[in-house]
Design an enzyme around this catalytic site. Structure first.
Site, PDB file in Angstrom:
ATOM      1  N   GLY A  89       0.793  -1.219   0.000  1.00 44.99           N
ATOM      2  CA  GLY A  89       0.000   0.000   0.000  1.00 44.99           C
ATOM      3  C   GLY A  89       0.823   1.265   0.000  1.00 44.99           C
ATOM      4  O   GLY A  89       0.323   2.346  -0.292  1.00 44.99           O
ATOM      5  N   ARG A  90       2.096   1.149   0.373  1.00 45.89           N
ATOM      6  CA  ARG A  90       2.917   2.371   0.400  1.00 45.89           C
ATOM      7  C   ARG A  90       4.393   2.094   0.138  1.00 45.89           C
ATOM      8  O   ARG A  90       5.242   2.928   0.463  1.00 45.89           O
ATOM      9  CB  ARG A  90       2.746   3.098   1.730  1.00 45.89           C
ATOM     10  CG  ARG A  90       3.021   2.242   2.949  1.00 45.89           C
ATOM     11  CD  ARG A  90       2.970   3.092   4.181  1.00 45.89           C
ATOM     12  NE  ARG A  90       2.980   2.281   5.392  1.00 45.89           N
ATOM     13  CZ  ARG A  90       3.148   2.771   6.587  1.00 45.89           C
ATOM     14  NH1 ARG A  90       3.326   4.055   6.755  1.00 45.89           N
ATOM     15  NH2 ARG A  90       3.131   1.996   7.652  1.00 45.89           N
ATOM     16  N   GLY A 118      -0.634   6.255   1.363  1.00 49.16           N
ATOM     17  CA  GLY A 118       0.616   5.842   0.723  1.00 49.16           C
ATOM     18  C   GLY A 118       1.868   6.424   1.361  1.00 49.16           C
ATOM     19  O   GLY A 118       2.972   6.223   0.876  1.00 49.16           O
ATOM     20  N   ARG A 168      14.762   1.133   1.866  1.00 49.15           N
ATOM     21  CA  ARG A 168      15.224  -0.077   2.543  1.00 49.15           C
ATOM     22  C   ARG A 168      15.631  -1.128   1.519  1.00 49.15           C
ATOM     23  O   ARG A 168      15.139  -1.114   0.390  1.00 49.15           O
ATOM     24  CB  ARG A 168      14.179  -0.583   3.537  1.00 49.15           C
ATOM     25  CG  ARG A 168      12.816  -0.804   2.932  1.00 49.15           C
ATOM     26  CD  ARG A 168      11.787  -1.182   4.014  1.00 49.15           C
ATOM     27  NE  ARG A 168      10.568  -1.677   3.412  1.00 49.15           N
ATOM     28  CZ  ARG A 168       9.538  -2.157   4.094  1.00 49.15           C
ATOM     29  NH1 ARG A 168       9.579  -2.204   5.412  1.00 49.15           N
ATOM     30  NH2 ARG A 168       8.458  -2.594   3.473  1.00 49.15           N
ATOM     31  N   ASP A 244       1.336 -10.937   6.893  1.00 44.41           N
ATOM     32  CA  ASP A 244       1.875 -10.109   5.808  1.00 44.41           C
ATOM     33  C   ASP A 244       3.173  -9.422   6.217  1.00 44.41           C
ATOM     34  O   ASP A 244       3.834  -8.816   5.379  1.00 44.41           O
ATOM     35  CB  ASP A 244       0.846  -9.068   5.354  1.00 44.41           C
ATOM     36  CG  ASP A 244       0.402  -8.159   6.489  1.00 44.41           C
ATOM     37  OD1 ASP A 244      -0.122  -8.679   7.491  1.00 44.41           O
ATOM     38  OD2 ASP A 244       0.593  -6.931   6.384  1.00 44.41           O
ATOM     39  N   ASP A 254       9.346  -4.924   8.220  1.00 41.34           N
ATOM     40  CA  ASP A 254       8.201  -4.082   8.595  1.00 41.34           C
ATOM     41  C   ASP A 254       8.235  -3.660  10.047  1.00 41.34           C
ATOM     42  O   ASP A 254       7.426  -4.092  10.878  1.00 41.34           O
ATOM     43  CB  ASP A 254       6.877  -4.786   8.268  1.00 41.34           C
ATOM     44  CG  ASP A 254       6.556  -4.688   6.786  1.00 41.34           C
ATOM     45  OD1 ASP A 254       7.485  -4.414   6.010  1.00 41.34           O
ATOM     46  OD2 ASP A 254       5.396  -4.881   6.411  1.00 41.34           O
TER      47      ASP A 254
HETATM   48  P1  AMP Z   1       1.460  -2.585   8.355  1.00 38.92           P
HETATM   49  O1  AMP Z   1       0.555  -2.761   9.527  1.00 38.92           O
HETATM   50  O2  AMP Z   1       2.302  -1.333   8.404  1.00 38.92           O
HETATM   51  O3  AMP Z   1       2.269  -3.804   8.064  1.00 38.92           O
HETATM   52  O4  AMP Z   1       0.512  -2.337   7.101  1.00 38.92           O
HETATM   53  C1  AMP Z   1      -0.467  -3.239   6.685  1.00 38.92           C
HETATM   54  C2  AMP Z   1      -0.833  -2.939   5.261  1.00 38.92           C
HETATM   55  O5  AMP Z   1      -1.392  -1.641   5.156  1.00 38.92           O
HETATM   56  C3  AMP Z   1       0.352  -2.977   4.300  1.00 38.92           C
HETATM   57  O6  AMP Z   1      -0.056  -3.561   3.124  1.00 38.92           O
HETATM   58  C4  AMP Z   1       0.675  -1.537   4.066  1.00 38.92           C
HETATM   59  O7  AMP Z   1       1.204  -1.322   2.776  1.00 38.92           O
HETATM   60  C5  AMP Z   1      -0.668  -0.866   4.214  1.00 38.92           C
HETATM   61  N1  AMP Z   1      -0.511   0.501   4.723  1.00 38.92           N
HETATM   62  C6  AMP Z   1      -0.103   0.882   5.955  1.00 38.92           C
HETATM   63  N2  AMP Z   1      -0.087   2.211   6.048  1.00 38.92           N
HETATM   64  C7  AMP Z   1      -0.495   2.687   4.847  1.00 38.92           C
HETATM   65  C8  AMP Z   1      -0.691   3.995   4.309  1.00 38.92           C
HETATM   66  N3  AMP Z   1      -0.467   5.079   5.032  1.00 38.92           N
HETATM   67  N4  AMP Z   1      -1.112   4.070   3.034  1.00 38.92           N
HETATM   68  C9  AMP Z   1      -1.349   2.990   2.296  1.00 38.92           C
HETATM   69  N5  AMP Z   1      -1.188   1.738   2.738  1.00 38.92           N
HETATM   70  C10 AMP Z   1      -0.760   1.593   4.003  1.00 38.92           C
HETATM   71 MG    MG Z   2       3.497  -4.499   6.855  1.00 39.40          MG
END
Ligand code: AMP
Ligand code: MG
Length: 488
Positions: A89-90, A118, A168, A244, A254
């Site tokens: 997502g980002r 993003g 990264r 994930d 992550d």
């Molecule tokens: P995380 O909990 O950071 O591992 O994120 C879980 C999912 O949400 C991953 O697929 C990220 O890419 C997506 N994600 C987290 N924050 C954002 C954001 N600000 N914009 C878009 N996608 C996000």
């Molecule tokens: Mg993640």
């Protein structure tokens, strides 16, 4: 090397979204050297076009062009529940450099952003940057961080913050979630391509094995079992062990609301959003095993290419069943090293667990205690051992120390030799939350010097570093419980 699946919704080819007026917040010259990027005397790239590339504002340096940036699709289980499609997502993969994938986190919206913007904020980017480099220096497999580029671009979280892009690297960012995605949409062609790609590029030892997918599964499980043992031994809590966020290469990836243990508490929860404590310190091994079960489910169709449904299930169940033993073995080896034991004895596990229990009961600082343990003098009375003063229950620690010293004497352990070996595995410096927080607060005032200083210290976690003694100390009482949550 880069994810090469195309077609369907497997990847999106896209450009990072630019940020206004980018500037360096942090840069790891050691990662840059590994990537063979020529540096000036200040440790930044000689070629200044790198700033724009690592900001996501350009795809070309003087010597390199990233012609095919992509985001990939993955799904996964979050907090134990199937969450469907999630990312990237980002994160945007710029391409390969020196056999590593170079990814920009917070580089703008992708097809997979769902409701997100993003972006990543400065605070979380600093934590990811410092922690990945700290973990690498501790000898724990991890993605690494090349840089953080800041910008005045506003980003809304609980409050208004500013954006940052963290660059990264990893040999591959393939996750358990990538497999879960293709299994969930029953796209066996893509699932097989993904497994074949992983074998070809990252598990070449599986290539010539007849039952290659079960072999691949076993190897992914073994790497992650050993990884989580390393986390336990260093006192690292990941914070969001969703499927994930689990690497198919057994890397720590992550970094979000992670935390290193200060005062030892077996059920310590580092993520403020994790109210049920699913990802508490003592649950991490079991949760990693659970994530490997998610991977096993995703592998069923691959095994069914060569086996009956029943055989496939049995092979995967058996392989999954090996996880606790692999983990347990790795854990014991690491904790024996932490205690400076050079032989294997039947009641070592009991000795280790008793220590952890008294540490828990007295909430003793995890890192300091193991570092101090190296100074135990086996020829002096227990009453002269300073670390006993850190325990509320003196009788319990005295009894433990007596047994420990007996155990050391039984293997004719030499104090000086043991001290040296223990100091090479028990770090003096870890990324304590209050240290990261101080660097973040200074960075929010445009002073990035503390990030650079912490990086210097954390790159040598086992060295004494006389001038930085205060960075080894546990947090002062008012900074003991800094809250870190998923919002980043
Ligand atoms: P995380 O909990 O950071 O591992 O994120 C879980 C999912 O949400 C991953 O697929 C990220 O890419 C997506 N994600 C987290 N924050 C954002 C954001 N600000 N914009 C878009 N996608 C996000
Ligand atoms: Mg993640």
């Amino acid at each position: 090397m880069a994810f090469t699946l195309t077609g369907d919704d497997a990847i999106q080819e896209l450009q990072p979204s630019p940020i206004p007026e980018p500037y360096w917040v942090a840069f790891s010259s050691s990662v840059a050297k590994a990537l063979k990027i020529p540096l000036n005397n200040d440790g930044y790239p000689q070629d200044q076009t790198w700033l724009n590339v690592l900001a996501g504002n350009s795809l070309e340096t003087q010597s390199q062009k990233f012609s095919n940036p992509i985001s990939t699709v993955y799904s996964g289980h979050q907090f134990g529940v199937w969450a469907g499609q999630l990312g990237d997502g980002r994160a945007i993969l710029l391409g390969d450099i020196a056999d590593q994938e170079l990814q920009l986190k917070g580089a703008g919206k992708t097809r997979y952003s769902r409701m997100g913007d993003g972006r990543a904020v400065l605070r979380s980017s600093i934590r990811e940057f410092l922690c990945s480099e700290a973990m690498h220096a501790l000898g724990i497999p991890s993605s690494r961080a090349l840089s953080i580029v800041g910008s005045k671009l506003p980003v809304l979280r609980e409050t208004l913050e500013t954006a940052a892009v963290c660059a990264r690297i990893a040999p591959s960012f393939i996750r358990v979630g990538h497999f879960e995605h293709f299994a969930s949409i029953q796209n066996i062609v893509r699932l097989k391509e993904l497994a074949d790609l992983l074998i070809e590029q990252h598990y070449p030892e599986c290539r010539n094995i007849k039952d290659l997918y079960i072999d691949l599964f076993q190897k992914i499980c073994a790497r992650n079992a050993k990884l989580v043992a390393q986390w336990q031994a260093i006192g690292f809590c990941h914070g969001v062990l969703n499927s994930d966020n689990i690497s198919a290469l057994g890397l720590t990836i992550d970094y979000g609301p992670f935390g290193f243990l200060d005062q030892f508490q077996m059920d310590h929860i580092c993520n403020h959003s994790d109210q049920g404590g699913r990802y508490a310190y003592h649950r991490q091994p079991q949760i990693m095993h659970w994530n490997m079960a998610c991977l096993a489910s995703a592998f069923i169709p691959l095994l069914e290419l060569d086996h009956s449904e029943e055989e496939a299930q049995k092979l995967l169940t058996d392989a999954l069943g090996e996880f606790p033993a692999i983990y347990g073995q790795a854990w014991q080896t690491l904790f024996r090293q932490k205690l400076g034991l050079s032989t294997v004895q039947d009641d070592d596990i009991q000795l280790i667990e008793r220590l952890l229990q008294v540490m828990h009961d007295s909430r003793v600082d995890f890192t300091t205690l193991f570092r101090d343990l190296a100074n135990v003098n086996t020829s002096k009375p227990i009453s002269a051992i300073k670390l006993r003063n850190d325990f509320l229950d003196r009788d319990a620690i005295d009894q433990w120390l007596a047994d420990y010293i007996d155990r050391l004497k039984a293997e004719s352990s030499l104090d000086a030799d043991r001290r040296q070996k223990m100091n090479a595995v028990n770090p003096k410096y870890i990324l304590r939350n209050h240290l990261a927080q101080a660097a973040i607060e200074m960075a929010q005032r445009q002073d990035f010097s503390e990030i650079a200083k912490l990086l210097t210290i954390l790159e040598r976690p086992f060295d004494e570093q006389e001038q930085y003694q205060e960075y080894a100390a546990p947090p002062p009482p008012d900074l003991e419980s800094i809250e870190v949550s998923c919002s980043s």
